[in-house]
Design a protein around this motif. Structure first.
Motif, short mmCIF file in Angstrom:
data_model
loop_
_atom_site.label_atom_id
_atom_site.label_comp_id
_atom_site.label_asym_id
_atom_site.label_seq_id
_atom_site.Cartn_x
_atom_site.Cartn_y
_atom_site.Cartn_z
N LEU A 259 33.99 -14.77 4.95
CA LEU A 259 33.38 -13.54 4.42
C LEU A 259 33.04 -12.57 5.54
CD1 LEU A 259 31.04 -14.98 1.62
CD2 LEU A 259 33.10 -13.57 1.32
N VAL A 260 32.52 -13.10 6.65
CA VAL A 260 32.23 -12.23 7.80
C VAL A 260 33.51 -11.59 8.31
CG1 VAL A 260 31.47 -12.20 10.21
CG2 VAL A 260 30.13 -13.43 8.51
N TYR A 261 34.55 -12.40 8.45
CA TYR A 261 35.83 -11.89 8.97
C TYR A 261 36.45 -10.88 8.00
CZ TYR A 261 39.66 -12.35 12.31
OH TYR A 261 40.58 -12.11 13.30
N TYR A 262 36.38 -11.20 6.71
CA TYR A 262 36.98 -10.31 5.70
C TYR A 262 36.23 -8.98 5.61
CZ TYR A 262 38.71 -8.51 1.27
OH TYR A 262 39.25 -7.70 0.31
N SER A 263 34.93 -9.00 5.87
CA SER A 263 34.17 -7.75 5.80
C SER A 263 34.68 -6.73 6.81
CB SER A 263 32.68 -8.04 6.04
OG SER A 263 32.44 -8.44 7.37
N TYR A 264 35.25 -7.19 7.92
CA TYR A 264 35.84 -6.29 8.90
C TYR A 264 37.30 -6.01 8.56
CZ TYR A 264 31.75 -6.74 11.90
OH TYR A 264 30.47 -6.67 12.40
N TYR A 265 37.97 -7.00 8.01
CA TYR A 265 39.40 -6.86 7.70
C TYR A 265 39.63 -5.83 6.60
CZ TYR A 265 44.10 -8.23 6.20
OH TYR A 265 45.43 -8.22 5.84
N ARG A 266 38.80 -5.84 5.57
CA ARG A 266 39.07 -4.99 4.41
C ARG A 266 38.96 -3.50 4.73
NH1 ARG A 266 33.67 -5.82 0.61
NH2 ARG A 266 32.13 -4.98 2.11
N GLY A 267 38.16 -3.14 5.71
CA GLY A 267 38.01 -1.73 6.06
C GLY A 267 38.89 -1.29 7.21
N ALA A 268 39.76 -2.17 7.67
CA ALA A 268 40.61 -1.87 8.83
C ALA A 268 41.89 -1.16 8.42
CB ALA A 268 40.94 -3.16 9.58
N SER A 269 42.49 -0.48 9.36
CA SER A 269 43.79 0.15 9.13
C SER A 269 44.86 -0.93 9.09
CB SER A 269 44.10 1.14 10.26
OG SER A 269 44.25 0.45 11.49
N ALA A 270 46.08 -0.53 8.72
CA ALA A 270 47.18 -1.50 8.62
C ALA A 270 47.43 -2.18 9.97
CB ALA A 270 48.44 -0.81 8.12
N GLU A 271 47.40 -1.41 11.04
CA GLU A 271 47.65 -1.97 12.37
C GLU A 271 46.50 -2.87 12.79
OE1 GLU A 271 49.55 -3.10 15.66
OE2 GLU A 271 50.38 -1.93 13.99
#
Length: 232
Positions: A74-86
């Motif tokens: 969940l911690v990792y996904y919280s950063y992943y979901r708002g990231a750009s494609a790259e």
């Protein structure tokens, strides 16, 4: 990335100092006093409270490991979901590097010439979760040093602190305390298995990988050679 000598030397000295103080002091010195006090504090609770038995036994059931994985995810996904494609691509590569590092450092920990039974196998006339709980749980280990759960959590913490943010790193520190605690409370690990053994291995290994530019070079290499998947 140039070699960060100050951080490299600091974390290596920390690892050596902590492990040496445990390894060379007679009967592990003050570390054993801490270990014994922590073990008997929780073991006495196991012997006097059925509800405590249930809680600690549940936390030491293999299924509970999924809670730790979910929390880290969940911690990792919280950063992943708002990231750009790259950025998402880089986060996936970092996740792969984290997995490979966990496997490698776990093997490094196994190579330490110490075979240490858990406190439940060391002390006599102690309460055992496996005898008191009505379901499958864990309360012993024939070789508990260093603590593998603690090591995996510390590796996660180092990665998210370095590649995500210090806030994610603080979550990782909290996870180390929370999710390594059940094994200590149940007697399957000594306190020092986590905060000496796992800490020393994580500090030594992550220092050489993170502060010498190895991870940055590997990240760049994987980014160049792994295929790019684009939406149609």
């Amino acid at each position: 990335m140039p070699i960060q000598y100050n951080k490299l030397i600091f974390w290596n000295l920390m690892a050596v100092a902590v492990l040496a103080s445990w390894f060379w002091l007679p009967n592990h010195g003050f570390w054993f006093d801490i270990d014994k006090a922590v073990f008997y504090y929780f073991n006495d609770k196991i012997g006097t409270s059925d509800s405590w038995v249930t809680v600690v036994a549940l936390a030491n059931n293999r299924a509970f490991d999924g809670v730790a994985l979910l929390a880290m995810g969940l911690v990792y996904y919280s950063y992943y979901r708002g990231a750009s494609a790259e950025q998402k691509r880089q986060l996936l590569i970092i996740g792969l590097m984290m997995l490979l590092t966990a496997v490698g450092l776990n093997q490094l920990g196994r190579a330490i010439p110490v075979e240490r039974p858990s406190p439940t196998l060391t002390f006599e006339n102690v309460f055992r979760l496996t005898e008191l709980a009505g379901f499958k749980t864990k309360d012993a280990s024939g070789d508990s040093f260093p603590g593998d759960h603690g090591l995996m959590l510390m590796i996660f913490t180092a990665f998210v602190w370095r590649f995500l943010s210090w806030k994610a790193g603080l979550w990782g520190c909290l996870f180390v305390v929370i999710f390594s605690a059940p094994r200590v409370m149940g007697g399957a690990h000594w306190w020092s298995d986590i905060y000496v053994g796992a800490f020393a291995v994580a500090s030594f290994g992550m220092a050489w990988l993170m502060h010498t530019g190895v991870f940055d070079a590997l990240l760049g290499w994987l980014d160049r050679h792994l295929p790019h998947f684009r939406r149609g």
